[in-house]
Design a protein around this motif. Structure first.
Motif, PDB file in Angstrom:
ATOM      1  N   LEU A  57       0.828  -1.200   0.000  1.00 27.70           N
ATOM      2  CA  LEU A  57       0.000   0.000   0.000  1.00 27.70           C
ATOM      3  C   LEU A  57       0.861   1.249   0.000  1.00 27.70           C
ATOM      4  CD1 LEU A  57      -2.777   1.270   0.095  1.00 27.70           C
ATOM      5  CD2 LEU A  57      -2.808   0.935   2.570  1.00 27.70           C
ATOM      6  N   ASP A  58       1.936   1.271   0.777  1.00 24.66           N
ATOM      7  CA  ASP A  58       2.833   2.428   0.790  1.00 24.66           C
ATOM      8  C   ASP A  58       3.444   2.668  -0.589  1.00 24.66           C
ATOM      9  OD1 ASP A  58       2.339   2.905   3.456  1.00 24.66           O
ATOM     10  OD2 ASP A  58       4.150   1.880   4.173  1.00 24.66           O
ATOM     11  N   LEU A  59       3.807   1.582  -1.268  1.00 22.21           N
ATOM     12  CA  LEU A  59       4.381   1.727  -2.612  1.00 22.21           C
ATOM     13  C   LEU A  59       3.341   2.253  -3.597  1.00 22.21           C
ATOM     14  CD1 LEU A  59       6.527  -1.540  -2.826  1.00 22.21           C
ATOM     15  CD2 LEU A  59       7.372   0.809  -2.676  1.00 22.21           C
ATOM     16  N   PHE A  60       2.110   1.787  -3.474  1.00 25.41           N
ATOM     17  CA  PHE A  60       1.057   2.295  -4.355  1.00 25.41           C
ATOM     18  C   PHE A  60       0.771   3.769  -4.080  1.00 25.41           C
ATOM     19  CE2 PHE A  60      -0.413  -2.114  -5.415  1.00 25.41           C
ATOM     20  CZ  PHE A  60      -0.350  -1.956  -6.797  1.00 25.41           C
ATOM     21  N   LEU A  61       0.819   4.165  -2.839  1.00 25.92           N
ATOM     22  CA  LEU A  61       0.613   5.577  -2.521  1.00 25.92           C
ATOM     23  C   LEU A  61       1.716   6.429  -3.125  1.00 25.92           C
ATOM     24  CD1 LEU A  61      -0.545   5.221   1.194  1.00 25.92           C
ATOM     25  CD2 LEU A  61      -1.958   5.870  -0.767  1.00 25.92           C
ATOM     26  N   GLU A  62       2.953   5.932  -3.101  1.00 25.43           N
ATOM     27  CA  GLU A  62       4.054   6.642  -3.754  1.00 25.43           C
ATOM     28  C   GLU A  62       3.820   6.732  -5.264  1.00 25.43           C
ATOM     29  OE1 GLU A  62       7.920   5.094  -2.924  1.00 25.43           O
ATOM     30  OE2 GLU A  62       7.538   4.905  -0.763  1.00 25.43           O
ATOM     31  N   LEU A  63       3.365   5.625  -5.835  1.00 24.65           N
ATOM     32  CA  LEU A  63       3.101   5.587  -7.267  1.00 24.65           C
ATOM     33  C   LEU A  63       1.966   6.540  -7.643  1.00 24.65           C
ATOM     34  CD1 LEU A  63       4.172   4.111  -9.758  1.00 24.65           C
ATOM     35  CD2 LEU A  63       2.513   2.298  -9.315  1.00 24.65           C
ATOM     36  N   ALA A  64       0.929   6.575  -6.803  1.00 24.23           N
ATOM     37  CA  ALA A  64      -0.186   7.493  -7.048  1.00 24.23           C
ATOM     38  C   ALA A  64       0.273   8.937  -6.985  1.00 24.23           C
ATOM     39  CB  ALA A  64      -1.296   7.240  -6.028  1.00 24.23           C
ATOM     40  N   ASP A  65       1.168   9.230  -6.056  1.00 26.79           N
ATOM     41  CA  ASP A  65       1.707  10.581  -5.956  1.00 26.79           C
ATOM     42  C   ASP A  65       2.555  10.912  -7.176  1.00 26.79           C
ATOM     43  OD1 ASP A  65       2.223  13.041  -4.353  1.00 26.79           O
ATOM     44  OD2 ASP A  65       4.288  12.297  -4.429  1.00 26.79           O
ATOM     45  N   ALA A  66       3.377   9.944  -7.618  1.00 27.72           N
ATOM     46  CA  ALA A  66       4.227  10.182  -8.784  1.00 27.72           C
ATOM     47  C   ALA A  66       3.401  10.382 -10.048  1.00 27.72           C
ATOM     48  CB  ALA A  66       5.193   9.003  -8.973  1.00 27.72           C
ATOM     49  N   ARG A  67       2.263   9.713 -10.114  1.00 30.95           N
ATOM     50  CA  ARG A  67       1.380   9.860 -11.273  1.00 30.95           C
ATOM     51  C   ARG A  67       0.369  10.993 -11.093  1.00 30.95           C
ATOM     52  NH1 ARG A  67       2.728   8.103 -16.242  1.00 30.95           N
ATOM     53  NH2 ARG A  67       3.598   6.018 -16.166  1.00 30.95           N
ATOM     54  N   ALA A  68       0.497  11.755 -10.020  1.00 32.17           N
ATOM     55  CA  ALA A  68      -0.350  12.931  -9.764  1.00 32.17           C
ATOM     56  C   ALA A  68      -1.835  12.552  -9.767  1.00 32.17           C
ATOM     57  CB  ALA A  68      -0.076  14.031 -10.785  1.00 32.17           C
ATOM     58  N   GLU A 452     -16.732   3.319 -12.370  1.00 34.61           N
ATOM     59  CA  GLU A 452     -16.176   4.359 -13.239  1.00 34.61           C
ATOM     60  C   GLU A 452     -14.899   4.945 -12.649  1.00 34.61           C
ATOM     61  OE1 GLU A 452     -20.203   6.217 -15.343  1.00 34.61           O
ATOM     62  OE2 GLU A 452     -19.259   7.267 -13.670  1.00 34.61           O
ATOM     63  N   HIS A 453     -14.959   5.324 -11.377  1.00 30.51           N
ATOM     64  CA  HIS A 453     -13.793   5.960 -10.748  1.00 30.51           C
ATOM     65  C   HIS A 453     -12.641   4.969 -10.580  1.00 30.51           C
ATOM     66  CE1 HIS A 453     -16.000   9.566 -10.347  1.00 30.51           C
ATOM     67  NE2 HIS A 453     -16.789   9.172  -9.358  1.00 30.51           N
ATOM     68  N   ARG A 454     -12.954   3.732 -10.293  1.00 31.24           N
ATOM     69  CA  ARG A 454     -11.920   2.696 -10.204  1.00 31.24           C
ATOM     70  C   ARG A 454     -11.187   2.559 -11.543  1.00 31.24           C
ATOM     71  NH1 ARG A 454     -13.707  -3.355  -8.426  1.00 31.24           N
ATOM     72  NH2 ARG A 454     -11.765  -4.514  -8.751  1.00 31.24           N
ATOM     73  N   THR A 455     -11.957   2.571 -12.636  1.00 28.09           N
ATOM     74  CA  THR A 455     -11.370   2.493 -13.978  1.00 28.09           C
ATOM     75  C   THR A 455     -10.470   3.694 -14.240  1.00 28.09           C
ATOM     76  OG1 THR A 455     -13.300   1.252 -14.769  1.00 28.09           O
ATOM     77  CG2 THR A 455     -11.942   2.340 -16.431  1.00 28.09           C
ATOM     78  N   PHE A 456     -10.911   4.863 -13.798  1.00 25.13           N
ATOM     79  CA  PHE A 456     -10.127   6.086 -13.976  1.00 25.13           C
ATOM     80  C   PHE A 456      -8.818   6.022 -13.200  1.00 25.13           C
ATOM     81  CE2 PHE A 456      -9.153  10.403 -12.344  1.00 25.13           C
ATOM     82  CZ  PHE A 456      -8.863  11.029 -13.552  1.00 25.13           C
ATOM     83  N   VAL A 457      -8.863   5.551 -11.963  1.00 20.53           N
ATOM     84  CA  VAL A 457      -7.639   5.454 -11.153  1.00 20.53           C
ATOM     85  C   VAL A 457      -6.645   4.500 -11.813  1.00 20.53           C
ATOM     86  CG1 VAL A 457      -6.671   4.764  -8.926  1.00 20.53           C
ATOM     87  CG2 VAL A 457      -8.826   6.031  -9.003  1.00 20.53           C
ATOM     88  N   ASN A 458      -7.127   3.369 -12.291  1.00 17.60           N
ATOM     89  CA  ASN A 458      -6.265   2.445 -13.019  1.00 17.60           C
ATOM     90  C   ASN A 458      -5.578   3.152 -14.185  1.00 17.60           C
ATOM     91  OD1 ASN A 458      -6.187  -0.625 -12.379  1.00 17.60           O
ATOM     92  ND2 ASN A 458      -8.309  -0.081 -11.953  1.00 17.60           N
ATOM     93  N   ALA A 459      -6.344   3.925 -14.935  1.00 16.77           N
ATOM     94  CA  ALA A 459      -5.795   4.606 -16.107  1.00 16.77           C
ATOM     95  C   ALA A 459      -4.730   5.621 -15.724  1.00 16.77           C
ATOM     96  CB  ALA A 459      -6.924   5.292 -16.878  1.00 16.77           C
ATOM     97  N   VAL A 460      -4.986   6.371 -14.660  1.00 17.65           N
ATOM     98  CA  VAL A 460      -4.018   7.393 -14.242  1.00 17.65           C
ATOM     99  C   VAL A 460      -2.699   6.743 -13.836  1.00 17.65           C
ATOM    100  CG1 VAL A 460      -3.508   9.159 -12.502  1.00 17.65           C
ATOM    101  CG2 VAL A 460      -5.784   9.066 -13.559  1.00 17.65           C
ATOM    102  N   ILE A 461      -2.759   5.692 -13.047  1.00 22.33           N
ATOM    103  CA  ILE A 461      -1.537   5.024 -12.609  1.00 22.33           C
ATOM    104  C   ILE A 461      -0.795   4.411 -13.800  1.00 22.33           C
ATOM    105  CG2 ILE A 461      -0.551   3.238 -11.117  1.00 22.33           C
ATOM    106  CD1 ILE A 461      -1.789   5.533  -9.560  1.00 22.33           C
ATOM    107  N   LEU A 462      -1.557   3.899 -14.767  1.00 19.22           N
ATOM    108  CA  LEU A 462      -0.939   3.302 -15.949  1.00 19.22           C
ATOM    109  C   LEU A 462      -0.431   4.346 -16.936  1.00 19.22           C
ATOM    110  CD1 LEU A 462      -3.556   0.456 -16.546  1.00 19.22           C
ATOM    111  CD2 LEU A 462      -1.170   0.146 -15.832  1.00 19.22           C
ATOM    112  N   GLY A 463      -0.901   5.589 -16.793  1.00 16.27           N
ATOM    113  CA  GLY A 463      -0.463   6.656 -17.681  1.00 16.27           C
ATOM    114  C   GLY A 463      -1.160   6.682 -19.017  1.00 16.27           C
TER     115      GLY A 463
END
Length: 503
Positions: A57-68, A452-463
């Motif tokens: 979870l900590d790594l995903f939070l870092e990734l979410a921050d890096a992907r804004a 819908e929002h789950r799909t959006f979060v996936n997309a943001v992290i994937l770029g």
């Protein structure tokens, strides 16, 4: 952000801990489940039977921050141009009151217009209307079909038939259940040029003509982002219900594409559906990422697709009212995130959307669960179930449904060893469970908005950009050429099929 594959590599530890062992950690259940208070009742999201732990979870939070992720979420609701490849915003949330002020105001104006038409039809302005034939394809059909099937089982105000397939057998089957004298046709097409939809629409109008209906075009309502084309086709402007071109097809159930829902259930129920989605918008906007259901669910999705190399995700609705949900999610998730380049057009070096598939419990238990429990493919499974039954029969029916649902998740996780290898279960197979208080307009609205929002979060992290779908165009172009709409040479296999079919 640095190279994505290198970032994914940080998630892989020397040895994965089995899911059941994670429950020895204090507060495991509390930390990896979320109880969201929605207008239609609480929705409980249990992600504790996944391999997510605090380190991941900590790594995903870092990734979410890096992907804004926070900035991208704000941009989505602000109406910024986040659909970069098509140069426009993605404003489905504005349809339920959350977004740019001008877009929300426009959405409200168009909803008021739709409400006036719905109430006029219910009031007899079109004569006696008992049936609606809704013609669309993709999101223009999947959304209305899901919602009406889930909520319109008890004495709907109008019987709705949804037809999407261009195969004439689908239309004929619908015609057989309709009385042309009391049928209204709704044509749902964002561009009002979709080949399959317009062919079905022409055949439906011809059916009314052949059945002796005076002024058949007067029985047609258009749901479109291209109102001029609808008027040109022959529909009076007063029966054209527009929606913004910033609303994508698979996100459009909240717009005038929801017209058949309002006709079948009544405006108050459709409004409750919108309010449920709006409440999930608020949760997505305001909850901390670790207590945010769409975000946490997306983290689990990403872990299994990227780290565990699971190529599919299975969804099972343990409620007959949600039997069409897996089909709806197939389009939402795979058309949104089935991409191979970044938002900037750079080829990706990692997987994107897994293949979404599923079915209805308990039927699926006797069809595909053998593979889930003992097959060589290990993949995440999602269960959706309601505390409240959708029937008045013996409570044993619902008790049996619930126990089967919960037992499958427990069995996938724990497994069982036996001297006979054929009777052994390895266990350590992940699942999530979504438990609703009941399936109501507001809770269903919240559930769809969650996805819908789950799909959006996936997309943001994937770029990637989840709001375009150019992948469907090439096949359409080739089909048009085969129908004489363009010059194209075909490969020998395709040419032979054309010849054998006498096209």
């Amino acid at each position: 952000m640095s190279n994505m594959p290198a970032d994914w590599g940080r998630f892989a530890g020397p040895e994965e801990v089995r899911i059941e062992q994670l429950f020895t950690q204090a507060d495991r259940l509390k930390d990896f489940s979320i109880l969201a208070d929605m207008p239609g009742g609480e929705i409980y999201f249990d992600l504790s039977k996944t391999h997510l732990d605090h380190a991941k979870l900590d790594l995903f939070l870092e990734l979410a921050d890096a992907r804004a992720l926070g900035d991208m979420r704000a941009a989505l609701f602000a109406g910024d141009e986040i659909n970069t490849s098509e140069g426009r915003a993605a404003e489905h949330t504005a349809q339920r009151g959350n977004g740019d002020d001008d877009s929300v105001s426009l959405a409200q104006h168009l909803q008021d217009r739709m409400r006036a038409l719905v109430e006029a039809i219910h009031g007899g302005a079109f004569g006696e209307i008992k049936h609606v034939l809704h013609i669309g394809i993709g999101g223009s059909a999947l959304g209305p079909d899901l919602v009406i099937d889930a909520l319109g089982r008890e004495e709907p105000l109008c019987h709705v038939e949804v037809v999407s397939n261009v195969d004439g057998a689908a239309l004929e089957e619908a015609f057989a259940r309709l009385d042309p004298a009391t049928t209204l046709i709704a044509i749902a097409s964002k561009t009002f040029t979709t080949t399959e939809t317009m062919l079905n629409a022409n055949s439906a109008v011809q059916w009314l003509e052949q059945e002796g209906v005076d002024d058949p075009y007067g029985r047609v309502v258009a749901l479109t982002a291209s109102p001029d084309k609808a008027v040109e086709w022959g529909i009076d402007q007063s029966r054209v219900l527009p929606f913004s071109d910033t609303v994508g097809g698979r996100y459009s159930i909240w717009s005038s594409i929801g017209f058949p829902v309002a006709i079948a259930l009544g405006w108050n129920e459709f409004d409750a559906f919108l309010r449920g989605a709006a409440a999930m918008d608020k949760h997505f906007l305001e909850a901390d990422f670790t207590r945010n259901a769409p975000v946490m669910a997306a983290f689990a999705d990403l872990y299994y697709a990227q780290i565990a190399s699971a190529q599919t995700r299975a969804v099972f609705a343990y409620d007959e009212r949600l039997r069409l949900l897996p089909s709806y999610l197939q389009q939402l998730e795979m058309e949104s995130n089935g991409k191979s380049v970044t938002r900037d057009g750079v080829p990706l070096g990692y997987p994107t959307a897994p293949i979404t598939w599923g079915g209805v419990g308990t039927d699926a238990q006797h069809a595909v669960f053998q593979l889930l429990h003992q097959g060589t493919h290990v993949l995440p499974v999602e269960f959706i179930v309601s505390k409240t039954p959708g029937h008045d029969l013996d409570p044993a029916h619902h008790q049996n449904l619930l126990t089967n649902c919960f037992a499958q998740g427990a069995a996938l996780m724990t497994g069982r060893s036996a001297d006979d290898p054929a009777r052994s279960y390895t266990g350590d197979r992940p699942s999530t469970t979504i438990l609703l208080d009941d399936i109501t307009p507001s809770s269903l609205g919240a559930l769809i908005a969650f996805y819908e929002h789950r799909t959006f979060v996936n997309a943001v992290i994937l770029g990637i950009n989840p709001f375009d779908q150019f992948g469907v165009e090439l096949g359409k172009e080739i089909a048009k050429a085969m129908n004489g709409g363009g010059e194209m040479e075909f490969d020998p296999s395709t040419q032979k099929l054309i010849e054998l079919s006498a096209l």
